[in-house]
Design a protein around this motif. Structure first.
Motif, short mmCIF file in Angstrom:
data_model
loop_
_atom_site.label_atom_id
_atom_site.label_comp_id
_atom_site.label_asym_id
_atom_site.label_seq_id
_atom_site.Cartn_x
_atom_site.Cartn_y
_atom_site.Cartn_z
N GLY A 33 0.77 -1.23 0.00
CA GLY A 33 0.00 0.00 0.00
C GLY A 33 0.80 1.28 0.00
O GLY A 33 0.21 2.36 -0.10
N VAL A 34 2.15 1.21 0.11
CA VAL A 34 2.92 2.45 0.07
C VAL A 34 3.04 2.94 -1.36
O VAL A 34 2.85 2.18 -2.32
CB VAL A 34 4.33 2.27 0.69
CG1 VAL A 34 4.23 1.75 2.10
CG2 VAL A 34 5.20 1.37 -0.17
N ASP A 35 3.34 4.21 -1.52
CA ASP A 35 3.41 4.79 -2.86
C ASP A 35 4.66 4.38 -3.61
O ASP A 35 4.61 4.13 -4.82
CB ASP A 35 3.35 6.32 -2.76
CG ASP A 35 2.03 6.79 -2.18
OD1 ASP A 35 1.06 6.90 -2.93
OD2 ASP A 35 1.97 7.02 -0.96
N ALA A 36 5.78 4.30 -2.91
CA ALA A 36 7.03 3.99 -3.60
C ALA A 36 7.99 3.26 -2.67
O ALA A 36 8.00 3.48 -1.45
CB ALA A 36 7.70 5.27 -4.12
N LEU A 37 8.79 2.38 -3.26
CA LEU A 37 9.83 1.65 -2.55
C LEU A 37 11.14 1.82 -3.33
O LEU A 37 11.20 1.52 -4.52
CB LEU A 37 9.48 0.16 -2.46
CG LEU A 37 10.60 -0.77 -1.99
CD1 LEU A 37 11.05 -0.44 -0.57
CD2 LEU A 37 10.15 -2.25 -2.09
N TYR A 38 12.16 2.31 -2.64
CA TYR A 38 13.49 2.47 -3.23
C TYR A 38 14.44 1.49 -2.56
O TYR A 38 14.55 1.45 -1.33
CB TYR A 38 14.01 3.89 -3.04
CG TYR A 38 13.36 4.90 -3.94
CD1 TYR A 38 13.97 5.29 -5.14
CD2 TYR A 38 12.13 5.46 -3.62
CE1 TYR A 38 13.35 6.22 -5.97
CE2 TYR A 38 11.51 6.38 -4.46
CZ TYR A 38 12.13 6.76 -5.63
OH TYR A 38 11.52 7.66 -6.46
#
Length: 253
Positions: A33-38
């Motif tokens: 559900g998070v917007d972005a993963l780096y």
């Protein structure tokens, strides 16, 4: 509310199944559900080429099966709407667009400047900051050479697997005899990079020394946030929420 998560230095490999299982559980429990993963480099302990994905039956080490499983888990997260970005580290600098596509991810350059709440943040793996380690910096320059990479990738799979094992052993032996400060970042290089990119926040990994360092750049308050490496039962993340303020956090796996 927007949320971005940043991690690095998982060093995934078949010999550490607890870290792999912990990461896959973290993906479902925390990253869902998070917007972005780096992922800021050294995602894998070693990467010998994207064609590894085709040869699980020829890889007795289990690295191919691991890569396929991890790519599938990332793809599931991406399919649910999370943007995933991969940065090269010093261990997985041969990670290519084919793996990224299989994982539903995009490769990003090192360094990369992003904006959170209209504030620029510099992302790096961190190895290029360790300029006092002259032997490693020479290897890094060679390893980033496209001609050298092409030569390595043209080798048979079995030879590349053997080469990766040799490089890991040599790295471990070399690091055991180096002074601790040599393997850490060079403060003047940190300041130069931040100044050149016009930022007061830097997030990186590589050194396995998680901390938040308060400093000054161009007489302005600044900070360097260092992600830690993942181990059985423990990992590290940086969370950036809608306010744009990065928070370093130790996480239980």
């Amino acid at each position: 509310m927007t949320t971005t998560l940043l991690i690095s230095d998982l060093h995934l490999h078949p010999g550490a199944p607890e870290v792999t299982e912990g990461f896959l559980d973290w993906l479902e429990r925390r990253a869902h559900g998070v917007d972005a993963l780096y992922i800021l480099g050294d995602f894998f302990e070693a990467w010998i080429g994207d064609d590894l994905l085709d040869h699980a039956d020829q890889d007795p080490t289990g690295n191919a099966a691991l890569a396929i499983r991890v790519a599938g888990a990332l793809r599931q997260l991406a399919d649910k709407g999370t943007a995933i970005y991969l940065m090269h580290g010093n261990r997985d600098f041969l990670l290519g667009h084919r793996f990224a596509a299989a994982a539903g991810a995009k490769l990003v350059t090192d360094p990369a400047v992003l904006r959170f709440a209209d504030q620029p943040v510099l992302l790096m793996h961190g190895d290029s900051l360790c300029t006092r380690d002259e032997a490693y910096m020479a290897f890094r320059e060679q390893a980033r050479n496209p001609a050298w990479q092409e030569q390595i990738l043209s080798m048979p799979l079995a030879d590349r697997l053997q080469l990766a094992a040799q490089l890991r052993q040599q790295s471990g032996e070399a690091n055991s005899s180096k002074a601790e400060d040599i393997m850490d970042v060079t403060p003047t290089e940190v300041e130069r990079v931040m100044r050149d990119h016009g930022v007061t926040t830097l997030i990186h990994g590589h050194t396995h020394r998680p901390a938040v360092h308060e400093m000054e750049v161009e007489e302005q308050p600044a900070r360097r946030i260092v992600l830690g490496d993942w181990q059985p039962g423990k990992g590290w993340e940086v969370e950036i929420g809608a306010d744009g303020d990065p928070v370093l956090r130790e996480i239980a796996l």
